[in-house]
Design an enzyme around this catalytic site. Sequence first.
Site, PDB file in Angstrom:
ATOM      1  N   GLN A 102     -22.554  84.503  32.443  1.00 12.53           N
ATOM      2  CA  GLN A 102     -21.306  84.367  31.700  1.00 12.53           C
ATOM      3  C   GLN A 102     -20.315  83.502  32.480  1.00 12.53           C
ATOM      4  OE1 GLN A 102     -20.916  85.430  28.597  1.00 12.53           O
ATOM      5  NE2 GLN A 102     -18.797  84.776  28.421  1.00 12.53           N
TER       6      GLN A 102
ATOM      7  N   ASP B 165     -28.586  79.520  26.884  1.00  9.21           N
ATOM      8  CA  ASP B 165     -27.255  79.000  26.574  1.00  9.21           C
ATOM      9  C   ASP B 165     -27.321  77.508  26.224  1.00  9.21           C
ATOM     10  OD1 ASP B 165     -24.935  80.564  26.535  1.00  9.21           O
ATOM     11  OD2 ASP B 165     -24.930  80.810  28.713  1.00  9.21           O
TER      12      ASP B 165
ATOM     13  N   LYS C 184     -22.887  90.845  23.533  1.00  8.47           N
ATOM     14  CA  LYS C 184     -24.221  90.242  23.658  1.00  8.47           C
ATOM     15  C   LYS C 184     -25.255  91.318  23.987  1.00  8.47           C
ATOM     16  CE  LYS C 184     -22.230  85.834  25.088  1.00  8.47           C
ATOM     17  NZ  LYS C 184     -21.898  84.875  26.142  1.00  8.47           N
TER      18      LYS C 184
END
Length: 294
Positions: free
Chosen positions: A97, A120, A53
């Site tokens: 994460q 997200d 990412k």
Amino acid sequence: MAEIISGTELRSAILDELRTEVAAMRAEHGIVPGLVTILVGENPASVSYVSLKVRTALELGFHEVQDNQPADISEADLLALIARYNADPAIHGILVQLPLPPHIDETKVINAIDPDKDVDGFHPVNLGRLLIGDERFPPCTPAGIREMLIRSGTPIAGAEVVVVGRSNIVGKPIAVMLGQKGTDATVTLVHTRTKDLAGHCRRADILIVAAGVPGLVRPEWIKPGATVIDVGVNRIGFNEKTGKPMLSGDVAFAEACKVAGKITPVPGGVGPMTIAMLMKNTVLSAKWHLATNR
Ligand code: GUN
């Protein structure tokens, strides 16, 4: 033989489009999308996802902050860190994460992210917006699946879609998204307690499998000519030469190729699209912040 829908190729096309948008934003407004990736601890899979990412964000010309925290960071300190990024005008996207260590409550952490920076798409506000057709940040994997269907020319309106698996990050949101007005699919959501799973799957023009069971979907479960989207990423061992994990999907791929019209491979299918959609959400967020002067 089925046509392969390559996530790797589509990702590359999407990243090219985003690169152009970022350059235009920099030229016209003097800002670039800002993304912070917060990694707690050193879970090997998470380290590998986050570094991809970060690399992709940098490659697109984003302002990227890689914030690695020790596995024993307290929940309060992590929440305080998120509050800081919520207030930082150079940051448009905040990614924590998952999974987090067991002493930290994931729900609390997700809820602490400003929904307008939740790239997200995991915050209940964004899932609620999705449900009522006011989509802001769609969760990245479902957004990637929808993009693959559109870009592969698979007709969605009026199609029978069967989604296998009801997780909050894939099954439930993709079922809602494809059934939404404007997309207009007829969606059935099936799961471990469904009677006659195979019978439901066989009716699908579009079969989306996110069950986490390697090889679950057999070729007899697939309607000839259907589009099959395999979201499974199951580690089935390690490559002895490279030491890297070997992945397998939820669909018996080789046999399914003989029946399906279009199919996504694992790896190289849905996975690469997820990261592309994260980048797309971050660009969207930067544009939104720019337009609303926040
Ligand atoms: N862990 C596995 N997939 C994801 C994802 O898409 N986002 C975050 N934040 N964590 C993950």
